[in-house]
Design an enzyme around this catalytic site. Structure first.
Site, PDB file in Angstrom:
ATOM      1  N   HIS A 198      41.514 -56.421 -52.495  1.00 43.08           N
ATOM      2  CA  HIS A 198      41.268 -54.998 -52.743  1.00 43.08           C
ATOM      3  C   HIS A 198      40.973 -54.244 -51.454  1.00 43.08           C
ATOM      4  O   HIS A 198      40.848 -54.846 -50.373  1.00 43.08           O
ATOM      5  CB  HIS A 198      40.125 -54.820 -53.751  1.00 43.08           C
ATOM      6  CG  HIS A 198      38.804 -55.387 -53.308  1.00 43.08           C
ATOM      7  ND1 HIS A 198      38.009 -54.789 -52.358  1.00 43.08           N
ATOM      8  CD2 HIS A 198      38.126 -56.507 -53.710  1.00 43.08           C
ATOM      9  CE1 HIS A 198      36.906 -55.493 -52.181  1.00 43.08           C
ATOM     10  NE2 HIS A 198      36.955 -56.554 -52.986  1.00 43.08           N
ATOM     11  N   CYS A 216      35.699 -61.977 -52.716  1.00 41.47           N
ATOM     12  CA  CYS A 216      36.976 -61.266 -52.760  1.00 41.47           C
ATOM     13  C   CYS A 216      37.559 -61.116 -51.360  1.00 41.47           C
ATOM     14  O   CYS A 216      36.909 -61.389 -50.350  1.00 41.47           O
ATOM     15  CB  CYS A 216      36.805 -59.886 -53.394  1.00 41.47           C
ATOM     16  SG  CYS A 216      36.627 -59.926 -55.190  1.00 41.47           S
TER      17      CYS A 216
END
Length: 337
Positions: A198, A216
């Site tokens: 992301h 992440c």
């Protein structure tokens, strides 16, 4: 400073507004070292006082990456006209050349666009942040299962507890916007635990290229936007940890060595053993006569800059076969007459 180096400085400085780099495949399709410039352009000259983080941001590099390349430069104070090293070559990770490959040891992603008939083969490279020592990014093969634009973030209970303990309580949901930690685009991975590739919020943009996330993979805003529009659901994603990489370019064998991640501590002897195994693997099981001084320096400095440690003789033509072809051609010409 000679004319060539000065020209290099000017050219790289001019290209400083570029985002992720798209590398052309080497002329020999079996080679696996890619180069940004035909000649070496490994420097930029700053035109104002700034930090190494500012320069990394301008060239879409990670913080650790630019710091390790400039170990004698104060990361917080780069003076006007000071010369800063930039990367040029990269050894591709030892994986299939398809989909997305994340090498967390170098905080860098490689995306291999699908081949198109009549188009040259390329590979794109992006800087990214990875999971902290206590929130490690998982390794292995996965894939993109969902793409979301302007995602909302629902902080997991574990992260909310962590922030509450630090006196920084989080809401149950963070809506899309400049302070959303997911940024404007997210690629969900087929991994247990809500792992994503992301973007980032404006508050953490200088954390790209560091071991700083909750597992992440975090990217610069323009980079995740480009990747988001390039990949499709189902794209394979390989997450590897290759601290030392080995690759060929123009009959030269290159080594690229990176520092240990947090929580990992390798000795020189361990790195050397790994390097020798990779050298043998790259050279048909044989350890050639290497430039030992360059090899030792690469495994000691760990600046991530690929350097050649061996040069092999190029393949010689089979002269008997070539003579036979020429004789056949002469005979064919004689018969036509």
């Amino acid at each position: 400073m000679n004319t060539r180096v000065l020209f290099a400085l000017l050219v790289v400085g001019f290209l400083g507004s570029a985002h992720a780099v798209t590398y052309s495949w080497p002329e020999d399709p079996n080679d696996n070292v890619v180069t940004e410039h035909a000649d070496d352009f490994p420097f930029t000259r700053t035109n104002q006082d700034e930090t190494l983080l500012d320069i990394a941001r301008r060239f879409s590099l990670g913080q650790v990456e630019i710091v390790r390349l400039n170990q004698d430069v104060d990361r917080w104070s780069v003076k006007q006209d000071e010369v800063v090293r930039l990367p040029n070559r990269r050894v591709l990770p030892d994986t299939p050349h398809e989909g997305i490959v994340l090498n967390i040891a170098e905080y860098r992603m490689y995306y291999y666009p699908p081949a198109q008939a009549g188009m040259p083969r390329t590979v794109m490279s992006f800087a990214h942040g990875v999971g902290r020592q206590d929130w490690q990014t998982p390794l292995g093969l996965t894939k993109v299962v969902k793409k979301v634009k302007d995602p909302s973030w629902y902080p997991p209970e574990s992260i909310r507890r962590e922030h509450a303990a630090m006196g920084d309580p989080l809401p149950t949901v963070v809506p899309p916007g400049p302070h959303n930690p997911l940024g404007a685009y997210a690629l969900h991975l087929a991994l247990k635990g809500e792992y994503r590739i992301h973007g980032t919020d404006v508050d953490k943009i200088y954390g790209i290229g560091m071991q700083i996330t909750h597992g992440c993979v975090r990217m610069y805003p323009e980079d995740i936007e480009q990747l988001y529009h390039s990949v499709s659901v189902g794209t394979p994603v390989r997450i590897v940890q290759q601290q030392i990489k080995m690759g060929w370019l123009d009959n030269q064998l290159y080594i690229e060595a990176h520092p240990d991640l947090e929580g990992v501590e390798t000795t020189f002897e361990q790195r050397l053993d790994t390097a020798m195994q990779l050298i043998a693997k790259a050279n048909n099981g044989v350890i050639p006569e290497l430039n030992e001084a360059v090899l030792i320096k690469a495994l000691t400095v760990l600046d991530g800059d690929p350097v050649p440690i061996f040069e092999r003789l190029p393949d010689m033509p089979d002269f008997e076969e070539e003579i036979g072809l020429r004789e056949a051609a002469v005979e064919s010409t004689y018969r036509l007459q």
